[in-house]
Design an enzyme around this catalytic site. Sequence first.
Site, PDB file in Angstrom:
ATOM      1  CB  SER A 111     -52.610  18.212   7.604  1.00  0.00           C
ATOM      2  OG  SER A 111     -51.445  18.179   8.378  1.00  0.00           O
TER       3      SER A 111
HETATM    4  N1  SAH Z   1     -51.709  14.969  13.169  1.00  0.00           N
HETATM    5  C1  SAH Z   1     -52.061  16.184  13.835  1.00  0.00           C
HETATM    6  C2  SAH Z   1     -51.358  17.379  13.227  1.00  0.00           C
HETATM    7  C3  SAH Z   1     -50.614  18.103  14.263  1.00  0.00           C
HETATM    8  S1  SAH Z   1     -49.544  19.376  13.720  1.00  0.00           S
HETATM    9  C4  SAH Z   1     -53.556  16.363  13.885  1.00  0.00           C
HETATM   10  O1  SAH Z   1     -54.285  15.539  13.308  1.00  0.00           O
HETATM   11  O2  SAH Z   1     -54.010  17.296  14.538  1.00  0.00           O
HETATM   12  C5  SAH Z   1     -47.979  18.698  14.140  1.00  0.00           C
HETATM   13  C6  SAH Z   1     -47.720  18.445  15.576  1.00  0.00           C
HETATM   14  O3  SAH Z   1     -46.393  17.935  15.691  1.00  0.00           O
HETATM   15  C7  SAH Z   1     -47.779  19.662  16.480  1.00  0.00           C
HETATM   16  O4  SAH Z   1     -48.752  19.470  17.469  1.00  0.00           O
HETATM   17  C8  SAH Z   1     -46.376  19.739  17.079  1.00  0.00           C
HETATM   18  O5  SAH Z   1     -46.359  20.177  18.430  1.00  0.00           O
HETATM   19  C9  SAH Z   1     -45.910  18.312  16.961  1.00  0.00           C
HETATM   20  N2  SAH Z   1     -44.467  18.080  17.015  1.00  0.00           N
HETATM   21  C10 SAH Z   1     -43.457  18.808  16.474  1.00  0.00           C
HETATM   22  N3  SAH Z   1     -42.266  18.248  16.786  1.00  0.00           N
HETATM   23  C11 SAH Z   1     -42.536  17.146  17.542  1.00  0.00           C
HETATM   24  C12 SAH Z   1     -41.734  16.168  18.209  1.00  0.00           C
HETATM   25  N4  SAH Z   1     -40.397  16.177  18.150  1.00  0.00           N
HETATM   26  N5  SAH Z   1     -42.361  15.192  18.906  1.00  0.00           N
HETATM   27  C13 SAH Z   1     -43.714  15.137  18.992  1.00  0.00           C
HETATM   28  N6  SAH Z   1     -44.523  16.049  18.416  1.00  0.00           N
HETATM   29  C14 SAH Z   1     -43.942  17.038  17.701  1.00  0.00           C
END
Ligand code: SAH
Length: 269
Positions: free
Chosen positions: A111
């Site tokens: 993000s």
């Molecule tokens: N906070 C992260 C942003 C990652 S984007 C950063 O700093 O990089 C959101 C992430 O949520 C993705 O990697 C996706 O695979 C994950 N995601 C989606 N659904 C999920 C679930 N049910 N459990 C764990 N991760 C999940």
Amino acid sequence: MSRLPRFPLGLQQLQGKTVSRREDAAVVRPQRPVQQAALDLARQVLPSGLGLDSAAVRRRMVDRLRAAGLHNETVLQALRSVERHRFVDSALANQAYEDTSLPIGLSQTISKPSVVGHMLALLFEGAHAREHGNLGRVLEIGTGCGYQAALLLQLGRQVVSIERLQALHERARDNLAQLRHGDLRLVFGDGMLGHPPRAPYHSIVAAAGGEQLPKAWLDQLAVGGRLVAPMHAGNAGGQRLVIVDRGPDGLSTLHQDAVHFVPLKSGTE
Ligand code: SAH
């Protein structure tokens, strides 16, 4: 800085050519894209030769975030200290301190710093965080590349971060290996189930949005705790940030700004 992208020699030569012909607009016209490339190149070059690992680059990002309305100094300090460029692909490193979301592979994104900062500042307004000056025991759903987990580690006492994509879970483990301080548990699994072994949590933050907030998250929210997550906004489409506080008498929910996060999915891959 071996991780920084190098510009091909050809472009530098072209840049010189474009500049020397700048007066002659009619002749240069077919070369417009080249000129644009030179301008893009100039925009990407860091001012006064500073490396991306320079604190000054992050200080400027934080100054811009403060000017744009982020006022929580603890959050700003964390944003100032975590090197975001180390969490993204080296080809994107020169965009790491712009306020932009960036791809981290497997159709997922990291993000924008302003959105991350806003969510962390909202967490800090929860009752436990206000009383103790830290986020306490934190649950993050969606580790991604691990950038936000690194920030949370500075703001909370313990952090559990869950990722459902194994490749990203492993990448985050590598990215975070250098941070030896702090109590961090990276979990490969379905974050919709939360992580009962360390529940209840004083702060829960999700980086992916679903139709509803999973019941497990609400069950695992401590009294005085706060949850911040994106959620689909119903028939209107899009997503909104949802804030849930657990007080002594139960839950209260607040719907906030429109946001755009990747979808929350069940299971693991
Ligand atoms: N906070 C992260 C942003 C990652 S984007 C950063 O700093 O990089 C959101 C992430 O949520 C993705 O990697 C996706 O695979 C994950 N995601 C989606 N659904 C999920 C679930 N049910 N459990 C764990 N991760 C999940």
